[in-house]
Design a protein around this motif. Structure first.
Motif, short mmCIF file in Angstrom:
data_model
loop_
_atom_site.label_atom_id
_atom_site.label_comp_id
_atom_site.label_asym_id
_atom_site.label_seq_id
_atom_site.Cartn_x
_atom_site.Cartn_y
_atom_site.Cartn_z
N CYS A 113 -23.36 140.89 14.56
CA CYS A 113 -24.30 139.80 14.35
C CYS A 113 -23.47 138.60 13.91
O CYS A 113 -22.87 138.62 12.83
N VAL A 114 -23.40 137.58 14.76
CA VAL A 114 -22.56 136.41 14.48
C VAL A 114 -23.45 135.25 14.04
O VAL A 114 -24.28 134.77 14.82
N ALA A 115 -23.28 134.83 12.81
CA ALA A 115 -24.17 133.83 12.22
C ALA A 115 -23.49 132.47 12.05
O ALA A 115 -22.28 132.38 11.85
N HIS A 116 -24.32 131.43 12.13
CA HIS A 116 -23.83 130.08 11.81
C HIS A 116 -24.95 129.30 11.13
O HIS A 116 -25.64 128.49 11.73
N HIS A 117 -25.13 129.59 9.85
CA HIS A 117 -26.11 128.86 9.04
C HIS A 117 -25.85 129.24 7.59
O HIS A 117 -25.87 130.42 7.25
N GLN A 118 -25.58 128.24 6.77
CA GLN A 118 -25.29 128.48 5.35
C GLN A 118 -24.16 129.51 5.19
O GLN A 118 -24.22 130.41 4.36
N ILE A 133 -22.88 141.53 21.04
CA ILE A 133 -22.91 140.44 20.07
C ILE A 133 -24.28 139.74 20.07
O ILE A 133 -24.78 139.36 21.12
N ILE A 134 -24.84 139.61 18.88
CA ILE A 134 -26.13 138.92 18.72
C ILE A 134 -25.90 137.59 18.00
O ILE A 134 -25.50 137.57 16.83
N PRO A 135 -26.11 136.46 18.67
CA PRO A 135 -26.01 135.17 17.99
C PRO A 135 -27.17 135.00 17.00
O PRO A 135 -28.34 135.16 17.37
N ILE A 136 -26.83 134.71 15.75
CA ILE A 136 -27.83 134.58 14.69
C ILE A 136 -27.89 133.11 14.27
O ILE A 136 -27.01 132.61 13.56
N GLY A 137 -28.91 132.39 14.72
CA GLY A 137 -28.98 130.96 14.43
C GLY A 137 -30.30 130.52 13.83
O GLY A 137 -31.05 131.33 13.28
N THR A 138 -30.58 129.24 13.94
CA THR A 138 -31.82 128.67 13.42
C THR A 138 -32.24 127.48 14.28
O THR A 138 -31.47 126.98 15.11
N ILE A 139 -33.46 127.04 14.06
CA ILE A 139 -33.92 125.74 14.54
C ILE A 139 -34.06 124.90 13.28
O ILE A 139 -34.88 125.21 12.41
N GLU A 140 -33.25 123.86 13.16
CA GLU A 140 -33.18 123.12 11.89
C GLU A 140 -32.81 121.66 12.11
O GLU A 140 -32.08 121.33 13.05
N VAL A 169 -23.16 139.74 25.46
CA VAL A 169 -23.83 138.75 24.62
C VAL A 169 -25.34 138.97 24.72
O VAL A 169 -25.94 138.80 25.78
N CYS A 170 -25.92 139.39 23.61
CA CYS A 170 -27.36 139.64 23.56
C CYS A 170 -28.12 138.32 23.45
O CYS A 170 -27.54 137.30 23.05
N PRO A 171 -29.42 138.31 23.77
CA PRO A 171 -30.20 137.09 23.59
C PRO A 171 -30.11 136.60 22.14
O PRO A 171 -30.18 137.41 21.21
N PRO A 172 -29.93 135.31 21.93
CA PRO A 172 -29.81 134.80 20.56
C PRO A 172 -31.11 134.86 19.78
O PRO A 172 -32.20 134.87 20.36
N ILE A 173 -30.98 134.92 18.46
CA ILE A 173 -32.14 134.83 17.57
C ILE A 173 -32.24 133.35 17.17
O ILE A 173 -31.54 132.88 16.28
#
Length: 245
Positions: free
Chosen positions: A108-113, A22-29, A59-63
């Motif tokens: 790829c697990v995302a949490h943005h928009q 699992i790759i956490p797909i996030g942002t700095i916002e 759990v892979c390193p997050p983006i």
């Protein structure tokens, strides 16, 4: 299991058994005045931390940096935006290394928009990168015309299963549309996202500062609650338990 803590033999074993990577797909916002700028990524990390307790996953390193956009605020707010084309290529390189390295069960697990689990630039970039990697991998390993060969006569029977090459990489939201409906909404830096963050990382939400917010999207952050946040965590966990196999 955290990928960064694993040794080679453990990684090889996880790949052979098709343990989900699992790759956490996030942002700095910018998340208003009361929540940390790493919220999007941290809530994924926090939920996966809980999921690890009941499900075997890698759990892979997050983006951390992503296609944040400057829709909420400009760079002066602390938002860091990566151009979508550059981001797509970056994700492509990561997925290519995993796929060619033998990992065939990636999320790829995302949490943005991700309102209503809709497709926005960042999640679209992940989808495009995933399909590009898959098509290239199949052509390079099976040859041109691989799908049309008789070896894939059972393609439709295996559609959606672990034997379907287009299921090697899946892009999913942290909070599914069903989850969002169950909890009663979704927002950015409002009572829902703030409550989720508060339940997972309470020291990264300042309840006193919720009263200082003036932007419309953060006004109801004053309603942030541990109870709502814990309910959201449980909804997300139940959904991910079913989706991630």
């Amino acid at each position: 299991m955290q990928m960064v803590d694993m040794f080679f033999k453990e990684l090889e074993d996880a790949k052979k058994r098709k343990v989900p990577f699992i790759i956490p797909i996030g942002t700095i916002e910018y998340h208003a005045l009361h929540a940390s700028c790493g919220t999007d990524t941290m809530v994924i990390n926090g939920v996966l931390r809980e999921l690890e307790k009941t499900k075997e996953i890698v759990v892979c390193p997050p983006i951390w940096y992503g296609v944040a956009s400057y829709a909420v605020g400009g760079p002066e707010t602390g938002t860091i935006h990566v151009d979508v084309d550059a981001y797509e290529n970056y994700i492509y390189c990561i997925l290519k290394s995993l796929i060619y390295g033998g990992v065939k069960n990636i999320y790829c697990v995302a949490h943005h928009q991700t309102e209503e689990a809709g497709l926005m630039p960042m999640t679209l970039a992940c989808h495009k990168a995933a399909k590009k990697v898959t098509m290239e991998f199949m052509e390079e390993t099976r040859g041109k015309g691989w799908w049309g060969s008789n070896d894939y006569a059972d393609y439709y029977e295996n559609l959606g299963s672990g034997d379907d090459p287009f299921s090697y990489i899946k892009v999913i939201p942290l909070m599914s549309a069903e989850c969002q409906h169950k909890i009663g909404g979704f927002d950015h830096a409002g009572k829902f996202e703030s409550s989720l963050m508060y339940a997972l990382y309470p020291d990264h939400v300042d309840l006193e500062r919720t009263k200082e917010n003036t932007e419309w999207f953060a006004l109801n952050s004053v309603e942030t609650s541990m109870e709502l946040g814990q309910f959201m965590v449980q909804c997300a966990l139940k959904s991910l338990e079913e989706i991630i196999v």
